[in-house]
Scaffold this motif. Structure first.
Motif, PDB file in Angstrom:
ATOM      1  N   GLY A   1      52.172  42.368  39.452  1.00  0.00           N
ATOM      2  CA  GLY A   1      52.757  41.683  38.311  1.00  0.00           C
ATOM      3  C   GLY A   1      52.017  42.146  37.074  1.00  0.00           C
ATOM      4  N   THR A   2      51.796  41.244  36.129  1.00  0.00           N
ATOM      5  CA  THR A   2      50.958  41.591  34.978  1.00  0.00           C
ATOM      6  C   THR A   2      49.585  42.020  35.462  1.00  0.00           C
ATOM      7  OG1 THR A   2      52.138  39.963  33.655  1.00  0.00           O
ATOM      8  CG2 THR A   2      50.026  40.760  32.804  1.00  0.00           C
ATOM      9  N   SER A   3      49.050  41.263  36.410  1.00  0.00           N
ATOM     10  CA  SER A   3      47.836  41.629  37.140  1.00  0.00           C
ATOM     11  C   SER A   3      48.251  41.913  38.576  1.00  0.00           C
ATOM     12  CB  SER A   3      46.811  40.497  37.088  1.00  0.00           C
ATOM     13  OG  SER A   3      47.369  39.315  37.628  1.00  0.00           O
ATOM     14  N   GLU A   4      47.292  42.217  39.422  1.00  0.00           N
ATOM     15  CA  GLU A   4      47.616  42.488  40.821  1.00  0.00           C
ATOM     16  C   GLU A   4      46.589  41.792  41.701  1.00  0.00           C
ATOM     17  OE1 GLU A   4      49.735  46.150  43.164  1.00  0.00           O
ATOM     18  OE2 GLU A   4      49.292  46.171  41.035  1.00  0.00           O
ATOM     19  N   HIS A   5      47.090  41.040  42.675  1.00  0.00           N
ATOM     20  CA  HIS A   5      46.231  40.303  43.606  1.00  0.00           C
ATOM     21  C   HIS A   5      46.206  41.027  44.946  1.00  0.00           C
ATOM     22  CE1 HIS A   5      47.121  37.261  40.610  1.00  0.00           C
ATOM     23  NE2 HIS A   5      46.283  36.412  41.159  1.00  0.00           N
ATOM     24  N   LEU A   6      45.022  41.395  45.388  1.00  0.00           N
ATOM     25  CA  LEU A   6      44.862  41.986  46.714  1.00  0.00           C
ATOM     26  C   LEU A   6      43.905  41.118  47.510  1.00  0.00           C
ATOM     27  CD1 LEU A   6      45.229  44.992  48.331  1.00  0.00           C
ATOM     28  CD2 LEU A   6      42.770  44.667  48.205  1.00  0.00           C
TER      29      LEU A   6
ATOM     30  N   GLY B   1      50.065  21.045  45.481  1.00  0.00           N
ATOM     31  CA  GLY B   1      48.748  21.672  45.444  1.00  0.00           C
ATOM     32  C   GLY B   1      48.783  23.183  45.448  1.00  0.00           C
ATOM     33  N   LEU B   2      49.958  23.796  45.265  1.00  0.00           N
ATOM     34  CA  LEU B   2      50.049  25.255  45.231  1.00  0.00           C
ATOM     35  C   LEU B   2      50.415  25.719  43.821  1.00  0.00           C
ATOM     36  CD1 LEU B   2      51.925  26.268  48.523  1.00  0.00           C
ATOM     37  CD2 LEU B   2      49.492  25.925  48.135  1.00  0.00           C
ATOM     38  N   ASN B   3      49.585  26.611  43.260  1.00  0.00           N
ATOM     39  CA  ASN B   3      49.948  27.231  41.988  1.00  0.00           C
ATOM     40  C   ASN B   3      50.926  28.379  42.250  1.00  0.00           C
ATOM     41  OD1 ASN B   3      48.351  29.252  43.057  1.00  0.00           O
ATOM     42  ND2 ASN B   3      46.655  28.937  41.636  1.00  0.00           N
ATOM     43  N   ASP B   4      51.292  29.127  41.205  1.00  0.00           N
ATOM     44  CA  ASP B   4      52.285  30.188  41.393  1.00  0.00           C
ATOM     45  C   ASP B   4      51.779  31.281  42.334  1.00  0.00           C
ATOM     46  OD1 ASP B   4      50.378  31.019  39.569  1.00  0.00           O
ATOM     47  OD2 ASP B   4      51.783  32.130  38.318  1.00  0.00           O
ATOM     48  N   TYR B   5      50.479  31.560  42.305  1.00  0.00           N
ATOM     49  CA  TYR B   5      49.906  32.592  43.181  1.00  0.00           C
ATOM     50  C   TYR B   5      49.970  32.171  44.652  1.00  0.00           C
ATOM     51  CZ  TYR B   5      46.007  34.850  45.648  1.00  0.00           C
ATOM     52  OH  TYR B   5      45.226  35.476  46.572  1.00  0.00           O
TER      53      TYR B   5
END
Length: 234
Positions: free
Chosen positions: A26-31, A2-6
């Motif tokens: 990464g290509t995008s950025e998660h904060l 149930g976990l995606n790469d993020y």
């Protein structure tokens, strides 16, 4: 599982407690940050993650912007004291449009405030600063959640000036993870739990996740960056 790469990346950073703040480049950025409850009124993303909820926003072009800056200007060694004594241009990192919190696929990047004598280093600095400003813009729209530190991973976590800017802008320590490819590490941890090597994901995180370096905010640049962030938003 149930976990995606993020979500796997969050696990690989040891993100699992309420108040844990993170930045994954990464290509995008998660904060984002781990919260006790679902944020129903947010314009960002809020949803279940392990035992709690994760509240976060995602940029569109941070990776492209950093590639653009480093390839074009070919400099990573930037003196922040020197930049403070100049007026480097402000950069909008929307090379491929922008997601949170601008929500405009047609937005594009720009340098604002180029003056005579502007150097290659100033332009490179503007790119790095603009990426950090895009993260802080998300942070504001999340309601400025309190955190004791921000954990940093992903490809750009190896850039010293970028890490310093994050610590100074958020005014909290930036903890750089030993394994910056945290998504792969999280996947290994999940498989290890399944194989019986660890009791559960909490046990795996305690024994596997490590901080390589901590960047403490000096307090020298925070007000200067905030004044430039106001220009960025305007």
């Amino acid at each position: 599982t149930g976990l995606n790469d993020y979500f796997s990346a969050l696990l690989g950073m040891g993100i699992r407690h309420v108040g844990d703040m993170f930045d994954i480049s990464g290509t995008s950025e998660h904060l984002g940050v781990i919260e006790r409850r679902l944020s129903l009124r947010t314009k960002m993303v809020s949803g279940p993650y392990l035992k709690h909820y994760v509240h976060y926003g995602v940029t569109a072009s941070s990776g492209a912007s950093l590639d653009f800056g480093l390839q074009l200007y070919k400099t990573e060694e930037i003196d922040l004291d020197e930049m403070c004594g100049r007026r480097p241009p402000v950069f909008l990192p929307y090379l491929s449009g922008e997601r949170a919190p601008v929500w405009d696929a047609d937005a594009r990047g720009m340098f604002f405030g180029i003056s005579a004598g502007c150097t290659r280093e100033e332009l490179a600095y503007g790119v790095l600063e603009g990426v950090v400003f895009s993260l802080y813009h998300i942070y504001e729209h999340m309601g400025n959640p309190e955190a004791a530190r921000i954990k940093v991973a992903g490809g750009a976590a190896v850039t010293p000036v970028l890490n310093r800017l994050k610590a100074e802008m958020f005014r909290i320590p930036a903890d750089i993870q030993e394994e910056t490819d945290s998504s792969a590490l999280g996947a290994v941890m999940i498989a290890s739990v399944g194989a019986g090597w660890f009791a559960d994901t909490d046990d795996a995180a305690k024994r596997v996740c490590r901080t390589k370096a901590r960047i403490e905010p000096s307090g020298k640049y925070g007000d200067w960056l905030q004044s430039r962030f106001a220009v960025y938003k305007d």
